[in-house]
Design a protein around this motif. Structure first.
Motif, mmCIF file in Angstrom:
data_model
loop_
_atom_site.group_PDB
_atom_site.id
_atom_site.type_symbol
_atom_site.label_atom_id
_atom_site.label_comp_id
_atom_site.label_asym_id
_atom_site.label_seq_id
_atom_site.Cartn_x
_atom_site.Cartn_y
_atom_site.Cartn_z
ATOM 1 N N ALA A 114 38.418 39.773 47.430
ATOM 2 C CA ALA A 114 39.644 40.211 47.541
ATOM 3 C C ALA A 114 40.581 40.201 46.415
ATOM 4 C CB ALA A 114 40.764 39.591 49.027
ATOM 5 N N ALA A 115 40.452 39.463 45.922
ATOM 6 C CA ALA A 115 41.570 39.242 44.188
ATOM 7 C C ALA A 115 40.859 40.501 43.800
ATOM 8 C CB ALA A 115 41.323 38.019 44.134
ATOM 9 N N ARG A 116 39.654 40.892 43.698
ATOM 10 C CA ARG A 116 39.298 42.110 42.974
ATOM 11 C C ARG A 116 39.449 43.525 43.420
ATOM 12 N NH1 ARG A 116 34.490 39.656 40.193
ATOM 13 N NH2 ARG A 116 33.915 41.880 39.231
ATOM 14 N N THR A 117 40.336 43.325 44.321
ATOM 15 C CA THR A 117 41.025 44.911 45.049
ATOM 16 C C THR A 117 41.688 45.247 44.090
ATOM 17 O OG1 THR A 117 42.153 43.720 46.732
ATOM 18 C CG2 THR A 117 39.935 44.547 47.096
ATOM 19 N N SER A 118 43.157 45.525 44.476
ATOM 20 C CA SER A 118 44.373 46.335 44.472
ATOM 21 C C SER A 118 44.954 45.090 44.843
ATOM 22 C CB SER A 118 44.926 47.366 44.656
ATOM 23 O OG SER A 118 44.618 47.305 46.616
ATOM 24 N N LEU A 119 44.977 43.765 44.843
ATOM 25 C CA LEU A 119 45.356 43.014 45.703
ATOM 26 C C LEU A 119 45.848 42.200 44.273
ATOM 27 C CD1 LEU A 119 47.165 40.607 46.874
ATOM 28 C CD2 LEU A 119 45.337 39.592 47.816
ATOM 29 N N GLY A 120 43.977 42.215 43.592
ATOM 30 C CA GLY A 120 44.272 41.289 42.600
ATOM 31 C C GLY A 120 45.140 41.908 41.242
ATOM 32 N N GLY A 121 45.094 43.104 41.145
ATOM 33 C CA GLY A 121 46.620 43.295 40.875
ATOM 34 C C GLY A 121 47.671 43.476 40.673
ATOM 35 N N PHE A 122 47.804 42.908 41.982
ATOM 36 C CA PHE A 122 49.365 42.665 42.062
ATOM 37 C C PHE A 122 49.067 40.813 41.491
ATOM 38 C CE2 PHE A 122 52.295 40.505 44.999
ATOM 39 C CZ PHE A 122 53.678 41.081 45.198
ATOM 40 N N VAL A 123 48.420 40.367 41.941
ATOM 41 C CA VAL A 123 48.630 38.886 41.644
ATOM 42 C C VAL A 123 48.439 38.595 40.205
ATOM 43 C CG1 VAL A 123 47.115 37.161 41.981
ATOM 44 C CG2 VAL A 123 47.107 38.566 44.004
ATOM 45 N N ARG A 124 47.932 39.530 39.278
ATOM 46 C CA ARG A 124 47.532 39.728 38.294
ATOM 47 C C ARG A 124 49.140 39.938 36.886
ATOM 48 N NH1 ARG A 124 43.912 43.354 37.352
ATOM 49 N NH2 ARG A 124 41.991 42.146 38.068
ATOM 50 N N ALA A 165 39.013 35.334 39.254
ATOM 51 C CA ALA A 165 38.909 37.353 40.088
ATOM 52 C C ALA A 165 39.660 37.599 39.234
ATOM 53 C CB ALA A 165 39.035 36.634 41.214
ATOM 54 N N ILE A 166 41.062 37.154 38.782
ATOM 55 C CA ILE A 166 41.489 37.656 37.878
ATOM 56 C C ILE A 166 41.890 37.198 36.382
ATOM 57 C CG2 ILE A 166 43.397 37.908 39.739
ATOM 58 C CD1 ILE A 166 45.117 36.246 38.631
ATOM 59 N N LEU A 167 40.639 36.672 36.423
ATOM 60 C CA LEU A 167 40.811 36.415 35.218
ATOM 61 C C LEU A 167 39.457 37.117 34.366
ATOM 62 C CD1 LEU A 167 41.637 32.213 34.506
ATOM 63 C CD2 LEU A 167 43.106 34.615 33.691
ATOM 64 N N GLY A 168 38.483 37.715 35.344
ATOM 65 C CA GLY A 168 37.598 38.611 34.777
ATOM 66 C C GLY A 168 36.234 38.042 35.075
ATOM 67 N N ALA A 169 36.218 36.593 35.784
ATOM 68 C CA ALA A 169 35.026 35.451 36.383
ATOM 69 C C ALA A 169 33.879 36.782 37.088
ATOM 70 C CB ALA A 169 35.350 35.101 37.066
ATOM 71 N N LYS A 170 32.538 36.361 37.334
ATOM 72 C CA LYS A 170 31.609 37.250 37.195
ATOM 73 C C LYS A 170 31.214 36.329 38.688
ATOM 74 C CE LYS A 170 28.582 38.803 33.743
ATOM 75 N NZ LYS A 170 27.654 38.139 33.020
ATOM 76 N N TYR A 171 31.313 37.240 39.699
ATOM 77 C CA TYR A 171 30.569 36.448 40.830
ATOM 78 C C TYR A 171 29.503 35.510 41.016
ATOM 79 C CZ TYR A 171 29.692 35.824 46.066
ATOM 80 O OH TYR A 171 29.680 34.746 47.126
#
Length: 247
Positions: A114-124, A165-171
């Protein structure tokens, strides 16, 4: 032929649907009074019926437990500790540990995605100051940082689920560090649950404060050990680069 005009991006309020889903789950849990059920007293009162259900419907009970733990993690509902203890009470140390690790990892994975979606952009954007400070070091040693997030209990579980997720980690790295990193804490509280029947029979309550105090030094030690690669790269960058190039 001319390329078609790009479609306009959806407005921010529409792209934040994962946030609405999480908030809706929290509100629903509160409205249904689920928070009141996550307590030691509820477990004491319902122990006979819960154990009878598990004896008659073991597979269904395990699946339901994993589903509840997953949902609790996704919607960030307080009280996962009591669910972990319940897992030990119902399924024993081994069964409760495995079921809890599966449920927590599934829930954490859904939050990560979920954090990799647009939600992640907001949290970022909200956490841009802190994220920018740690991003470069995190990306140099993501596994070490994520293990430390799991071992050291100072970081709330939902934050440890979303921040990578917002720091760019691989799943793949995230899933491995989550599943392995939560095992020590899960075992400790599942062990409490496994012995809860005898504790109730004596008319006592488990000493959770003592469990936490005993767990904390070990968790901090594991966190420090997991950060050794980060310290090595920081203080001996040339040697670290030589080792990586040789590998």
């Amino acid at each position: 032929m001319t390329d078609p005009a790009p479609s306009p991006s959806r407005p921010l309020w529409l792209r934040l649907w994962p946030l609405y889903l999480i908030a809706g789950g929290l509100i629903a849990a509160w409205a249904l009074g689920l928070f009141d059920y996550l307590s030691l007293e509820t477990l004491r009162q319902q122990q006979a019926s819960l154990r009878a259900f598990v004896e008659d419907n073991l597979i269904l009970a395990i699946a339901a437990y994993i589903g509840v733990y997953t949902a609790t993690t996704v919607f960030m509902i307080p009280g996962a500790l009591w669910i972990t203890i319940t897992g030990g009470f119902l399924f024993g140390l081994a069964g409760g540990t495995i079921a809890t690790v599966i449920g927590a990892t599934l829930g954490a994975s859904l939050l990560f995605l979920a954090a990799r979606t647009s939600l992640g952009g907001f949290v970022r954007k909200v956490a841009s100051g802190y994220a920018d400070k740690v991003r470069s070091e995190f990306q140099d040693s993501p596994m070490a940082y994520m293990f430390a997030m799991r071992f050291i209990p100072a970081l709330p579980f939902p934050v440890a689920n979303i921040l990578p997720a917002i720091l760019g980690a691989k799943y793949r790295d995230y899933a491995v560090t989550t599943a392995l990193g939560i095992i020590p804490g899960v075992i400790a509280y599942t062990w409490v649950g496994a012995g809860l029947g005898a504790t109730f029979a004596r008319g006592e309550d488990p000493d959770l404060a003592s469990v936490f105090q005993n767990l904390l030094p070990a968790a901090i030690a594991l966190g420090v050990v997991s950060l050794l690669p980060v310290a090595w790269k920081k203080f001996f960058p040339k040697k670290a680069n030589q080792i990586e190039e040789a590998a």
